[in-house]
Every structure is written in structure tokens, then in C-alpha cells.
Design a protein around this motif. Sequence first.
Motif, PDB file in Angstrom:
ATOM      1  N   LEU A  40       8.936  -4.569  -1.163  1.00  0.00           N
ATOM      2  CA  LEU A  40       7.710  -4.709  -1.937  1.00  0.00           C
ATOM      3  C   LEU A  40       6.647  -3.718  -1.479  1.00  0.00           C
ATOM      4  O   LEU A  40       5.936  -3.120  -2.296  1.00  0.00           O
ATOM      5  CB  LEU A  40       7.176  -6.136  -1.829  1.00  0.00           C
ATOM      6  CG  LEU A  40       8.041  -7.238  -2.448  1.00  0.00           C
ATOM      7  CD1 LEU A  40       7.446  -8.611  -2.157  1.00  0.00           C
ATOM      8  CD2 LEU A  40       8.193  -7.032  -3.954  1.00  0.00           C
ATOM      9  N   LEU A  41       6.537  -3.516  -0.161  1.00  0.00           N
ATOM     10  CA  LEU A  41       5.540  -2.586   0.366  1.00  0.00           C
ATOM     11  C   LEU A  41       5.858  -1.152  -0.049  1.00  0.00           C
ATOM     12  O   LEU A  41       4.959  -0.391  -0.424  1.00  0.00           O
ATOM     13  CB  LEU A  41       5.477  -2.700   1.899  1.00  0.00           C
ATOM     14  CG  LEU A  41       4.940  -4.024   2.444  1.00  0.00           C
ATOM     15  CD1 LEU A  41       5.116  -4.094   3.960  1.00  0.00           C
ATOM     16  CD2 LEU A  41       3.472  -4.233   2.063  1.00  0.00           C
ATOM     17  N   SER A  43       7.570  -0.244  -2.731  1.00  0.00           N
ATOM     18  CA  SER A  43       7.327  -0.179  -4.176  1.00  0.00           C
ATOM     19  C   SER A  43       5.837  -0.064  -4.473  1.00  0.00           C
ATOM     20  O   SER A  43       5.412   0.695  -5.360  1.00  0.00           O
ATOM     21  CB  SER A  43       7.903  -1.412  -4.866  1.00  0.00           C
ATOM     22  OG  SER A  43       9.292  -1.520  -4.637  1.00  0.00           O
ATOM     23  N   LYS A  44       5.043  -0.826  -3.739  1.00  0.00           N
ATOM     24  CA  LYS A  44       3.586  -0.804  -3.927  1.00  0.00           C
ATOM     25  C   LYS A  44       3.031   0.586  -3.683  1.00  0.00           C
ATOM     26  O   LYS A  44       2.265   1.127  -4.488  1.00  0.00           O
ATOM     27  CB  LYS A  44       2.950  -1.815  -2.962  1.00  0.00           C
ATOM     28  CG  LYS A  44       1.428  -1.793  -2.953  1.00  0.00           C
ATOM     29  CD  LYS A  44       0.872  -2.349  -4.245  1.00  0.00           C
ATOM     30  CE  LYS A  44      -0.644  -2.333  -4.238  1.00  0.00           C
ATOM     31  NZ  LYS A  44      -1.206  -0.974  -4.262  1.00  0.00           N
ATOM     32  N   ASN A  45       3.399   1.203  -2.562  1.00  0.00           N
ATOM     33  CA  ASN A  45       2.837   2.506  -2.235  1.00  0.00           C
ATOM     34  C   ASN A  45       3.347   3.588  -3.179  1.00  0.00           C
ATOM     35  O   ASN A  45       2.624   4.537  -3.495  1.00  0.00           O
ATOM     36  CB  ASN A  45       3.129   2.874  -0.780  1.00  0.00           C
ATOM     37  CG  ASN A  45       2.426   4.147  -0.362  1.00  0.00           C
ATOM     38  OD1 ASN A  45       3.038   5.211  -0.266  1.00  0.00           O
ATOM     39  ND2 ASN A  45       1.126   4.054  -0.115  1.00  0.00           N
ATOM     40  N   TRP A  46       4.594   3.456  -3.654  1.00  0.00           N
ATOM     41  CA  TRP A  46       5.111   4.449  -4.605  1.00  0.00           C
ATOM     42  C   TRP A  46       4.294   4.426  -5.892  1.00  0.00           C
ATOM     43  O   TRP A  46       3.923   5.480  -6.428  1.00  0.00           O
ATOM     44  CB  TRP A  46       6.589   4.209  -4.905  1.00  0.00           C
ATOM     45  CG  TRP A  46       7.147   5.287  -5.783  1.00  0.00           C
ATOM     46  CD1 TRP A  46       7.186   5.302  -7.157  1.00  0.00           C
ATOM     47  CD2 TRP A  46       7.694   6.540  -5.371  1.00  0.00           C
ATOM     48  NE1 TRP A  46       7.731   6.477  -7.613  1.00  0.00           N
ATOM     49  CE2 TRP A  46       8.059   7.249  -6.531  1.00  0.00           C
ATOM     50  CE3 TRP A  46       7.935   7.120  -4.126  1.00  0.00           C
ATOM     51  CZ2 TRP A  46       8.627   8.518  -6.492  1.00  0.00           C
ATOM     52  CZ3 TRP A  46       8.511   8.382  -4.089  1.00  0.00           C
ATOM     53  CH2 TRP A  46       8.848   9.068  -5.253  1.00  0.00           C
ATOM     54  N   ILE A  47       4.010   3.243  -6.394  1.00  0.00           N
ATOM     55  CA  ILE A  47       3.171   3.119  -7.590  1.00  0.00           C
ATOM     56  C   ILE A  47       1.810   3.763  -7.347  1.00  0.00           C
ATOM     57  O   ILE A  47       1.298   4.507  -8.182  1.00  0.00           O
ATOM     58  CB  ILE A  47       2.996   1.638  -7.980  1.00  0.00           C
ATOM     59  CG1 ILE A  47       4.304   1.076  -8.533  1.00  0.00           C
ATOM     60  CG2 ILE A  47       1.866   1.465  -9.005  1.00  0.00           C
ATOM     61  CD1 ILE A  47       4.279  -0.420  -8.750  1.00  0.00           C
ATOM     62  N   ASP A  48       1.234   3.504  -6.184  1.00  0.00           N
ATOM     63  CA  ASP A  48      -0.079   4.064  -5.867  1.00  0.00           C
ATOM     64  C   ASP A  48      -0.017   5.591  -5.781  1.00  0.00           C
ATOM     65  O   ASP A  48      -0.945   6.285  -6.231  1.00  0.00           O
ATOM     66  CB  ASP A  48      -0.588   3.502  -4.538  1.00  0.00           C
ATOM     67  CG  ASP A  48      -0.895   2.014  -4.612  1.00  0.00           C
ATOM     68  OD1 ASP A  48      -1.129   1.509  -5.728  1.00  0.00           O
ATOM     69  OD2 ASP A  48      -0.881   1.354  -3.562  1.00  0.00           O
ATOM     70  N   ALA A  49       1.062   6.123  -5.199  1.00  0.00           N
ATOM     71  CA  ALA A  49       1.198   7.579  -5.069  1.00  0.00           C
ATOM     72  C   ALA A  49       1.309   8.242  -6.439  1.00  0.00           C
ATOM     73  O   ALA A  49       0.651   9.263  -6.706  1.00  0.00           O
ATOM     74  CB  ALA A  49       2.417   7.912  -4.209  1.00  0.00           C
ATOM     75  N   VAL A  50       2.126   7.668  -7.310  1.00  0.00           N
ATOM     76  CA  VAL A  50       2.273   8.225  -8.660  1.00  0.00           C
ATOM     77  C   VAL A  50       0.944   8.158  -9.404  1.00  0.00           C
ATOM     78  O   VAL A  50       0.512   9.141 -10.030  1.00  0.00           O
ATOM     79  CB  VAL A  50       3.377   7.480  -9.440  1.00  0.00           C
ATOM     80  CG1 VAL A  50       3.366   7.885 -10.913  1.00  0.00           C
ATOM     81  CG2 VAL A  50       4.745   7.754  -8.828  1.00  0.00           C
ATOM     82  N   ASN A  79      -1.574   0.373 -13.592  1.00  0.00           N
ATOM     83  CA  ASN A  79      -2.518  -0.601 -13.025  1.00  0.00           C
ATOM     84  C   ASN A  79      -1.994  -2.021 -13.154  1.00  0.00           C
ATOM     85  O   ASN A  79      -2.144  -2.837 -12.239  1.00  0.00           O
ATOM     86  CB  ASN A  79      -3.883  -0.477 -13.712  1.00  0.00           C
ATOM     87  CG  ASN A  79      -4.806   0.486 -13.007  1.00  0.00           C
ATOM     88  OD1 ASN A  79      -4.801   0.568 -11.781  1.00  0.00           O
ATOM     89  ND2 ASN A  79      -5.581   1.231 -13.770  1.00  0.00           N
ATOM     90  N   GLN A  80      -1.388  -2.323 -14.287  1.00  0.00           N
ATOM     91  CA  GLN A  80      -0.806  -3.652 -14.482  1.00  0.00           C
ATOM     92  C   GLN A  80       0.348  -3.879 -13.512  1.00  0.00           C
ATOM     93  O   GLN A  80       0.484  -4.956 -12.913  1.00  0.00           O
ATOM     94  CB  GLN A  80      -0.327  -3.814 -15.918  1.00  0.00           C
ATOM     95  CG  GLN A  80       0.167  -5.214 -16.241  1.00  0.00           C
ATOM     96  CD  GLN A  80      -0.935  -6.257 -16.133  1.00  0.00           C
ATOM     97  OE1 GLN A  80      -1.945  -6.170 -16.820  1.00  0.00           O
ATOM     98  NE2 GLN A  80      -0.757  -7.240 -15.257  1.00  0.00           N
ATOM     99  N   LEU A  85       2.520  -6.334  -8.507  1.00  0.00           N
ATOM    100  CA  LEU A  85       3.121  -6.216  -7.172  1.00  0.00           C
ATOM    101  C   LEU A  85       2.252  -6.860  -6.107  1.00  0.00           C
ATOM    102  O   LEU A  85       2.767  -7.487  -5.167  1.00  0.00           O
ATOM    103  CB  LEU A  85       3.372  -4.752  -6.827  1.00  0.00           C
ATOM    104  CG  LEU A  85       4.828  -4.305  -6.892  1.00  0.00           C
ATOM    105  CD1 LEU A  85       4.981  -2.838  -6.596  1.00  0.00           C
ATOM    106  CD2 LEU A  85       5.688  -5.127  -5.926  1.00  0.00           C
ATOM    107  N   VAL A  86       0.941  -6.720  -6.243  1.00  0.00           N
ATOM    108  CA  VAL A  86       0.035  -7.393  -5.310  1.00  0.00           C
ATOM    109  C   VAL A  86       0.281  -8.898  -5.366  1.00  0.00           C
ATOM    110  O   VAL A  86       0.370  -9.581  -4.330  1.00  0.00           O
ATOM    111  CB  VAL A  86      -1.440  -7.067  -5.625  1.00  0.00           C
ATOM    112  CG1 VAL A  86      -2.373  -7.977  -4.818  1.00  0.00           C
ATOM    113  CG2 VAL A  86      -1.746  -5.608  -5.311  1.00  0.00           C
TER     114      VAL A  86
END
Length: 202
Positions: A40-41, A43-50, A79-80, A85-86
Motif C-alpha cells: 500500500l505504501l 502504491s501510494k507514493n507511485w500515485i503521488d509521483a505520477v 486524486n480520487q 489508498l489513504v
Amino acid sequence: MSFSQLCNQIFDATTGHYHEFDNVDATPHNPYEKGSIEFLLFSKNWIDAVQWHLEDIIRDPAIDPVEALKIKRRIDASNQERTDLVEYIDSYLLDKYKDIKVANDATINTETPAWAIDRLSILALKIYHMKQETIRTDAAPEHIKACTDKLNVLLTQRTDLSRAIDELLADIEAGRKYMKVYKQMKMYNDPALNPVLYKGGK
């Protein structure tokens, strides 16, 4: 290793992994077991990087307006996904601490652990990109100095936030604080709640 150290380790590695491609359409390799907190962590950071780089692209003054609209909608969807993920991370922690006996005088925090972790993920990206600014060979010394000063502030901020997250989790584990998760009720993506959508754009 503390929980914040685990987060920072994964966030730094994921940010580095993104920049191996430096492409918003790249397919990541998540090395962790699906469903694990590490998965999950990552995946979270990958979304943020993109999303970080989509935000850069859309600010190109020469961007084609049609392409800009596509990217804006992609950012909205991101954003959704980020919010979802959060909530998954909070649900993971809520389940982990479900058997903790909460003290009678326990208090609730101003934000859930996962929203603090969200800020830690963004900090990893800020630190990476600010560090890149400090090693530019085409920038003036004043720029390098200003970015170095900003980098030091970001590193201090990460230290402080990491400590706060670990202290919050320790308080939850000890029953001094308790978690409550409110699902983010984003209205603009919901056809039943956004007037522009349920009125057919009229």
C-alpha cells in the motif's frame, strides 16, 4: 525499524523507481505482497509521483488545451485514487488496532495516521526534487544556495513529521488515543452529487 522509518524507506525507493522511467505512463514494479502495508505504501507514493509530474506537465504554457483538459481529468482521477489508498491504509491500521483497550480519557487526533503518512509521501517527492535542484550545473550559485536551504527545511520537516507519526501510533497502541475513519465524501466526482453532472452540464 519504526513505522515512519519503513514509510520513508519505501517512499524514497519508490520515488527513485519512478525516476528510472521518468514517465507518467510507466508501469511500476511493486515488489511487495499484495495487501501488505508495504504494498500500500509503495502504491501510494507511485500515485503521488505520477501526479507530481502531471502537475508539472499541465503548467507548460505551450501545452495544447485539449491535452491539458485530458491531463486535468487524469489528475482528478488520480486524486480520487490517492484518497482511496489513504483510506485503505487507515483501514489496515484500524484493523491492526481493533483489539486495543481504549482508555476512558483517550483522545482523538486531528487527522488519522494515514493522512499524516500521505504528507510524508509528498515530502519524499519534495526532498527528491529539491535535492536535484541543489546539484544542477546550469543554475546560479544563488539558486543552489536557496534550494539547499529549502532542502534542509524539508529534511527537518520530515524528521518532525516522522516522530509525530510514531508517537501517534504509540499512543493508539497504548489506548491513549483512538482512531476514527471518516470516508472522504468527495462530491465533484459523484454524478449524484455534482450539479453539473446530474443536470447534464446545463
